[in-house]
Design an enzyme around this catalytic site. Structure first.
Site, mmCIF file in Angstrom:
data_model
loop_
_atom_site.group_PDB
_atom_site.id
_atom_site.type_symbol
_atom_site.label_atom_id
_atom_site.label_comp_id
_atom_site.label_asym_id
_atom_site.label_seq_id
_atom_site.Cartn_x
_atom_site.Cartn_y
_atom_site.Cartn_z
ATOM 1 N N LYS A 65 4.604 -6.812 -43.682
ATOM 2 C CA LYS A 65 3.236 -6.575 -43.209
ATOM 3 C C LYS A 65 3.161 -5.756 -41.921
ATOM 4 C CE LYS A 65 1.353 -7.631 -46.030
ATOM 5 N NZ LYS A 65 1.628 -6.943 -47.352
ATOM 6 N N SER A 66 4.172 -4.920 -41.724
ATOM 7 C CA SER A 66 4.208 -4.106 -40.508
ATOM 8 C C SER A 66 3.917 -2.629 -40.764
ATOM 9 C CB SER A 66 5.593 -4.224 -39.857
ATOM 10 O OG SER A 66 5.875 -5.552 -39.539
ATOM 11 N N GLY A 67 3.565 -2.289 -41.994
ATOM 12 C CA GLY A 67 3.306 -0.882 -42.291
ATOM 13 C C GLY A 67 4.329 -0.281 -43.245
ATOM 14 N N THR A 95 4.412 -0.084 -46.545
ATOM 15 C CA THR A 95 3.858 0.722 -47.641
ATOM 16 C C THR A 95 3.527 2.138 -47.144
ATOM 17 O OG1 THR A 95 2.778 -1.348 -48.268
ATOM 18 C CG2 THR A 95 2.155 0.615 -49.508
ATOM 19 N N HIS A 100 13.775 -5.797 -45.947
ATOM 20 C CA HIS A 100 13.202 -6.611 -44.874
ATOM 21 C C HIS A 100 14.306 -7.381 -44.153
ATOM 22 C CE1 HIS A 100 9.115 -5.735 -45.891
ATOM 23 N NE2 HIS A 100 9.056 -6.469 -46.975
ATOM 24 N N ARG A 116 -5.352 -3.063 -47.136
ATOM 25 C CA ARG A 116 -6.501 -3.846 -46.686
ATOM 26 C C ARG A 116 -7.272 -3.003 -45.693
ATOM 27 N NH1 ARG A 116 -7.930 -8.220 -43.084
ATOM 28 N NH2 ARG A 116 -6.123 -7.699 -41.820
HETATM 29 P P1 A3P Z 1 -3.764 -5.083 -42.755
HETATM 30 O O1 A3P Z 1 -3.569 -6.314 -43.570
HETATM 31 O O2 A3P Z 1 -3.847 -5.340 -41.294
HETATM 32 O O3 A3P Z 1 -4.884 -4.257 -43.234
HETATM 33 P P2 A3P Z 1 3.087 -3.724 -45.472
HETATM 34 O O4 A3P Z 1 2.946 -2.395 -46.084
HETATM 35 O O5 A3P Z 1 4.280 -3.820 -44.551
HETATM 36 O O6 A3P Z 1 2.994 -4.799 -46.449
HETATM 37 O O7 A3P Z 1 1.863 -3.888 -44.466
HETATM 38 C C1 A3P Z 1 0.558 -4.017 -44.951
HETATM 39 C C2 A3P Z 1 -0.398 -3.584 -43.868
HETATM 40 O O8 A3P Z 1 -0.369 -2.149 -43.763
HETATM 41 C C3 A3P Z 1 -1.835 -3.970 -44.209
HETATM 42 O O9 A3P Z 1 -2.470 -4.176 -42.943
HETATM 43 C C4 A3P Z 1 -2.323 -2.694 -44.891
HETATM 44 O O10 A3P Z 1 -3.726 -2.580 -44.914
HETATM 45 C C5 A3P Z 1 -1.668 -1.632 -44.034
HETATM 46 N N1 A3P Z 1 -1.516 -0.348 -44.733
HETATM 47 C C6 A3P Z 1 -1.175 -0.138 -46.027
HETATM 48 N N2 A3P Z 1 -1.175 1.165 -46.305
HETATM 49 C C7 A3P Z 1 -1.536 1.801 -45.175
HETATM 50 C C8 A3P Z 1 -1.743 3.177 -44.845
HETATM 51 N N3 A3P Z 1 -1.589 4.126 -45.742
HETATM 52 N N4 A3P Z 1 -2.112 3.475 -43.589
HETATM 53 C C9 A3P Z 1 -2.278 2.503 -42.650
HETATM 54 N N5 A3P Z 1 -2.104 1.190 -42.902
HETATM 55 C C10 A3P Z 1 -1.735 0.836 -44.145
#
Ligand code: A3P
Length: 324
Positions: A73-75, A77, A136, A290
């Site tokens: 959940k740090s970015g 994706t 991870h 999200r």
């Molecule tokens: P939020 O839940 O705060 O919106 P991961 O990819 O590590 O699972 O992290 C998911 C977080 O990255 C989520 O944050 C998601 O919305 C955000 N995220 C996914 N794709 C993104 C993108 N293209 N640009 C910026 N943030 C993104």
């Protein structure tokens, strides 16, 4: 002998050895009541740990491999999408067969710990030059398997409060339940104790931070918040690091902005493949997108929760130049 022809009893012996090792490790339970095991300084469940151990035993790195690493959940994706787009840019400038239009970034950049759920996975199906992987696991655990290979590791980290809230939303989304405050509270307690899959959060972030200081040529340490505020600079930094810098012509023709647009949260979220598909683990692609808002956790954490996290961060990151 073909990798797929590993005798069954040999595989069974490997699995047995792995399970024996796992059960000898220190254990604890997370917010969910799931048993986690401490391996090389971080906590993992038995399934992930089995993948990690198989990976450490059996991975054969190639010098051109690229590994995208993160605490969940740090970015992740976003970084996967940016990396794919960077590497593919000369092949797919404006065509509709761009890999990001055909698959979710997680389908394009598989997790090492999942690939190695089997002790001898068939690596021939991974497209090469360069091969792109993700993980991870903590830095020391990854590094052990890469040995002295000059693979590139890109790590993205994000502030702990937003990671926690993002994780809560994700967990509720995959369980298909309403966001329950009680779950956020127990997750918060797990996060603060450090007993969470891949955690402690601070050990994870610090492991890659140290790795990037020791080996800056091969380990890049990126911050989600800086990607948000300064995407052009960060993308160019990533391109340089991966050995595919933007040419002057590319910069002048808007190639940097094109990639940022393609990989924007708004764009990825609205692609058909991400509205409908599922990952190999059965997670809806849409759960990975999200709000992507820096500081969104303010809307969910109580002042006491924030204070507790601030104190942890202050204590654990003291002496590093990591700024939240
Ligand atoms: P939020 O839940 O705060 O919106 P991961 O990819 O590590 O699972 O992290 C998911 C977080 O990255 C989520 O944050 C998601 O919305 C955000 N995220 C996914 N794709 C993104 C993108 N293209 N640009 C910026 N943030 C993104």
């Amino acid at each position: 002998m073909d990798e797929k022809e590993i005798p069954k009893n040999q595989q069974r012996e490997d699995d047995e050895e792995t399970m024996n090792l796992i059960s000898s490790l220190p254990s604890d339970v997370d917010f969910d009541g799931k048993k986690l095991f401490k391996y090389q300084g971080c906590w993992y469940n038995d399934i992930i740990l089995q993948g990690i151990l198989n990976f450490q035993r059996g991975f054969e790195p190639q010098d051109t491999d690229i590994v995208i690493a993160s605490f969940p959940k740090s970015g992740t994706t976003w970084l996967k999408a940016l990396t794919v787009a960077l590497l593919e840019r000369s092949k797919h400038s404006s065509s509709d067969d761009h890999p990001l239009l055909l698959d979710n970034p997680h389908g394009l950049v598989p997790y090492l710990e999942l690939i190695f759920q089997t002790s001898k996975p068939d690596m021939t199906s991974i497209s090469s030059s360069p091969r792109l992987f993700s993980t991870h696991m903590a830095f020391q655990t990854l590094r052990e398997a890469l040995q002295n290979s000059p693979c590139k590791i890109v790590y993205v980290w994000r502030n702990m409060k937003d990671v926690l809230v993002s994780f809560w939303y994700f967990k509720c989304a995959i369980l298909k339940i309403e966001e329950e405050r009680s779950m956020l509270e127990s997750m918060f307690a797990s996060f603060c104790r450090g007993v969470i899959n891949n955690g402690p959060f601070w050990e994870h972030v610090l492991s890659y931070w140290k790795g990037s200081l020791e080996d800056p040529k091969n380990v890049l340490f990126l911050k989600y918040e800086e990607l948000k505020t300064d995407p052009n600079v960060q993308l160019k930094k990533l391109a340089e690091f991966l050995g595919c810098p933007f040419t002057v012509e590319e910069e002048e023709s808007g190639s940097v902005e094109e990639i940022l647009d393609l990989c924007s949260l708004r764009n990825l979220k609205n692609l058909e493949i991400n509205k409908t598909g599922k990952t190999a683990r059965g997670f809806d692609h849409k759960t990975f997108f999200r709000k992507g808002q820096v500081g969104d956790s303010k809307n969910y954490l109580t002042p006491e929760m924030e204070k507790r996290i601030d104190m942890i961060v202050e204590e654990k990151f003291r002496g590093s130049d990591i700024k939240f």
